[in-house]
Design a protein around this motif. Structure first.
Motif, PDB file in Angstrom:
ATOM      1  N   ALA A   7       0.709  13.667  -2.755  1.00  0.00           N
ATOM      2  CA  ALA A   7       0.078  14.884  -2.256  1.00  0.00           C
ATOM      3  C   ALA A   7      -1.108  15.269  -3.130  1.00  0.00           C
ATOM      4  N   GLU A   8      -1.022  14.984  -4.430  1.00  0.00           N
ATOM      5  CA  GLU A   8      -2.124  15.304  -5.332  1.00  0.00           C
ATOM      6  C   GLU A   8      -3.347  14.431  -5.064  1.00  0.00           C
ATOM      7  N   LEU A   9      -3.135  13.276  -4.438  1.00  0.00           N
ATOM      8  CA  LEU A   9      -4.257  12.376  -4.154  1.00  0.00           C
ATOM      9  C   LEU A   9      -5.138  12.901  -3.031  1.00  0.00           C
ATOM     10  N   LEU A  10      -4.602  13.768  -2.183  1.00  0.00           N
ATOM     11  CA  LEU A  10      -5.299  14.175  -0.972  1.00  0.00           C
ATOM     12  C   LEU A  10      -5.428  15.693  -0.912  1.00  0.00           C
ATOM     13  N   PRO A  11      -6.354  16.267  -1.634  1.00  0.00           N
ATOM     14  CA  PRO A  11      -6.539  17.713  -1.555  1.00  0.00           C
ATOM     15  C   PRO A  11      -6.947  18.123  -0.142  1.00  0.00           C
ATOM     16  N   PRO A  12      -6.450  19.250   0.347  1.00  0.00           N
ATOM     17  CA  PRO A  12      -6.791  19.677   1.715  1.00  0.00           C
ATOM     18  C   PRO A  12      -8.286  19.776   1.969  1.00  0.00           C
ATOM     19  N   SER A  13      -9.063  20.060   0.929  1.00  0.00           N
ATOM     20  CA  SER A  13     -10.521  20.177   1.106  1.00  0.00           C
ATOM     21  C   SER A  13     -11.150  18.869   1.552  1.00  0.00           C
ATOM     22  N   LEU A  14     -10.405  17.779   1.406  1.00  0.00           N
ATOM     23  CA  LEU A  14     -10.929  16.462   1.772  1.00  0.00           C
ATOM     24  C   LEU A  14     -10.890  16.232   3.277  1.00  0.00           C
ATOM     25  N   LEU A  15     -10.126  17.018   4.005  1.00  0.00           N
ATOM     26  CA  LEU A  15      -9.756  16.658   5.365  1.00  0.00           C
ATOM     27  C   LEU A  15     -10.635  17.244   6.460  1.00  0.00           C
ATOM     28  N   PRO A  50      -9.612  10.495 -10.814  1.00  0.00           N
ATOM     29  CA  PRO A  50      -8.942  10.027 -12.029  1.00  0.00           C
ATOM     30  C   PRO A  50      -7.790   9.083 -11.666  1.00  0.00           C
ATOM     31  N   ASP A  51      -7.580   8.070 -12.467  1.00  0.00           N
ATOM     32  CA  ASP A  51      -6.576   7.047 -12.173  1.00  0.00           C
ATOM     33  C   ASP A  51      -6.811   6.490 -10.780  1.00  0.00           C
ATOM     34  N   PRO A  52      -7.979   5.911 -10.531  1.00  0.00           N
ATOM     35  CA  PRO A  52      -8.390   5.574  -9.164  1.00  0.00           C
ATOM     36  C   PRO A  52      -7.720   4.327  -8.614  1.00  0.00           C
ATOM     37  N   ALA A  53      -7.790   4.194  -7.305  1.00  0.00           N
ATOM     38  CA  ALA A  53      -7.431   2.936  -6.650  1.00  0.00           C
ATOM     39  C   ALA A  53      -8.499   1.894  -6.980  1.00  0.00           C
ATOM     40  N   ARG A  54      -8.129   0.637  -6.827  1.00  0.00           N
ATOM     41  CA  ARG A  54      -9.087  -0.455  -7.065  1.00  0.00           C
ATOM     42  C   ARG A  54      -9.661  -1.014  -5.764  1.00  0.00           C
TER      43      ARG A  54
END
Length: 495
Positions: A288-296, A326-330
């Motif tokens: 859930a922390e990966l996808l902040p609502p502001s992104l949507l 932070p701590d991103p996907a590759r």
């Protein structure tokens, strides 16, 4: 029982892919995909190795003739290629899209010595010399005409029915999870939503012979609000710890039954997949922390005088966020269906090619360019070409001739392109060639070779167990000769 649980939790599981590190840990040896010591000299040097890979998959078929393999003189007399629909119709679309006066932009010679141009629907990139200076066009070829078989081949490098069929995300997830540990996803597949309308795009989520925990994070854009609701675990909100303890107990009991007489565990693929899903469920708060609502939010997009909600914009934004946080996907695969998907689906232009390609290609390429920092820009929420490789892919190209009276172009696997931007690419180039008369590739790479090259770029040895085999590389007789072709010819990195 496990299969039914998997079906009931399909959305939540697809959105998770968050198995604990223990599920992939192999302390007795190096991480899967590590280079053997005797081949380490063929890995890319640090200054040419990207930290992340964004793949833009143009679902439906990317026409090369009006994008990345444009020869303006071809087809002038017989209405083929760029001129398939007549110059008057083409001129009208150019005017509607505000394309500069020049029809195409000179780019680089192919391996046959033909000067290849960038076609009119790549115009959003023409004002970005920083991007064009680090663009490499690869000519590809295969033999699959239907989307249902071409899409898996393009996204995995393997044919349907091959037990090793796995998306690039599975290899990336496994390698970086084993090497670095942690529970955050290292690979993600971002797609518009209802996969029943996208012929086997779900093959990008396949793990093949990799562990179930290597399944990449799946983010269906049309269902992200539902996913975020599920991540709150509303059904067990009042008794979460007790529920988790009960599930863990049942899982241990089942695992105890799946053992040989000597106590060694049986190979139980479904149980392994379930364990990965269950670990992800317990780590739902982390996702859930990966996808902040502001992104949507979905903004209005426009191209060539047409407007629509920009699902491409949302997809690009989500994929870029995963790669830059932070701590991103590759690795992030962004499956794009265009600003205004065609009646046949996505970029599949069996009808009104000029209308759809002009609108959808230009919007998608502008959206991509907007995610990339300019040389004087240092936005941490955008991609830098210095440490990011971008790959534009598709399942095939489009025919050089009008298909029928619907003013469209047919499927064309015999000659299509993939485009690499940034990362190890340091000069404009066209690798391969297409015959002018037959419109068939006469010098080309295969979908499997492209997949291997992308893994190599990320520092992953593509020939580890469960991956590819060297004999799938043209002219290769062993891993060394295969890696040499992938590195020097496809990626353009000399020894």
């Amino acid at each position: 029982m496990i299969a039914s649980v998997l079906r009931r939790r399909a959305l939540l599981a697809g959105g998770l892919g968050l198995a604990g590190a223990a599920l992939l840990a192999r302390p007795a040896r190096a991480a899967w995909g590590s280079f053997p010591a005797d081949l380490a000299d063929l890995a890319l040097p640090p200054d040419r190795s990207p930290r992340r890979l964004l793949e833009l998959n143009v679902y439906g078929g990317l026409c090369p003739w009006d994008t990345f393999y444009c020869a303006p003189s071809w087809g002038l007399a017989d209405h083929r290629y760029l001129h398939a629909f007549g110059d008057a119709e083409l001129a009208a679309r150019l005017d509607a899209c505000g394309v500069p006066a020049e029809l195409a932009r000179p780019f680089a010679e192919d391996t046959a010595g033909e000067l290849i141009h960038l076609g009119p629907w790549t115009a959003p990139l023409w004002s970005r010399p920083d991007i064009l200076a680090r663009t490499r066009v690869l000519v590809l070829r295969h033999d699959q005409f239907p989307h249902a078989t071409a899409v898996p081949l393009a996204l995995t490098g393997a044919r349907l029915g091959d037990p090793t069929l796995a998306g690039s995300g599975a290899a990336v997830e496994r390698f970086f999870r084993e090497r670095d540990g942690g529970t955050r996803p290292r690979a993600a597949v971002v797609h518009p939503g209802d996969l029943s309308r996208f012929d086997n795009v779900q093959s990008a989520l396949a793990v093949g012979l990799h562990p179930g925990a290597a399944r990449p994070l799946e983010l269906p854009l049309s269902r992200l609000p539902d996913l975020l609701d599920l991540l709150a675990r509303p059904a067990t909100a009042t008794h979460g710890p007790a529920h988790d303890a009960a599930v863990a107990g049942y899982t241990r009991r089942l695992g105890a039954r799946l053992r040989r007489p000597d106590g060694a565990p049986l190979r139980a693929t479904e149980l392994g997949i379930y364990a990965a899903i269950d670990a992800g469920r317990r780590d739902a708060a982390a996702l859930a922390e990966l996808l902040p609502p502001s992104l949507l939010g979905v903004a209005l997009g426009d191209a060539c005088g047409e407007q629509s909600l920009s699902i491409p914009g949302l997809g690009a934004r989500v994929a870029t966020h995963l790669l830059t946080r932070p701590d991103p996907a590759r690795y992030a695969l962004w499956v794009d269906a265009g600003l205004r998907p065609t009646l046949d689906g996505g970029h599949d232009t069996h009808r009104d090619h000029l209308l759809s390609a002009a609108t959808n290609y230009t919007h998608t390429f502008q959206t991509l360019a907007d995610q990339i920092n300019r040389p004087d820009e240092h936005d941490p929420n955008k991609l830098d070409l210095a440490d990011t490789l971008i790959a534009i892919t598709s399942e095939f190209g489009r025919s050089p001739d009008r298909e029928d009276d619907r003013n469209g172009l047919g499927h064309w696997p015999g000659a299509h392109v993939a485009v690499l931007i940034g990362g190890p690419i340091d000069a404009p180039a066209v690798v391969g060639a297409i015959d002018r008369d037959s419109a068939q590739a006469i010098d080309h790479a295969s979908p499997a070779e492209l997949r291997m090259a992308l893994l190599l770029a990320l520092g992953i040895y593509p020939f580890d167990l469960g991956g590819f085999t060297p004999d799938a590389v043209r002219g290769a007789s062993d891993p060394r000769s295969a890696l040499l072709r992938l590195r020097t010819e496809l990626l353009g990195v000399p020894l």
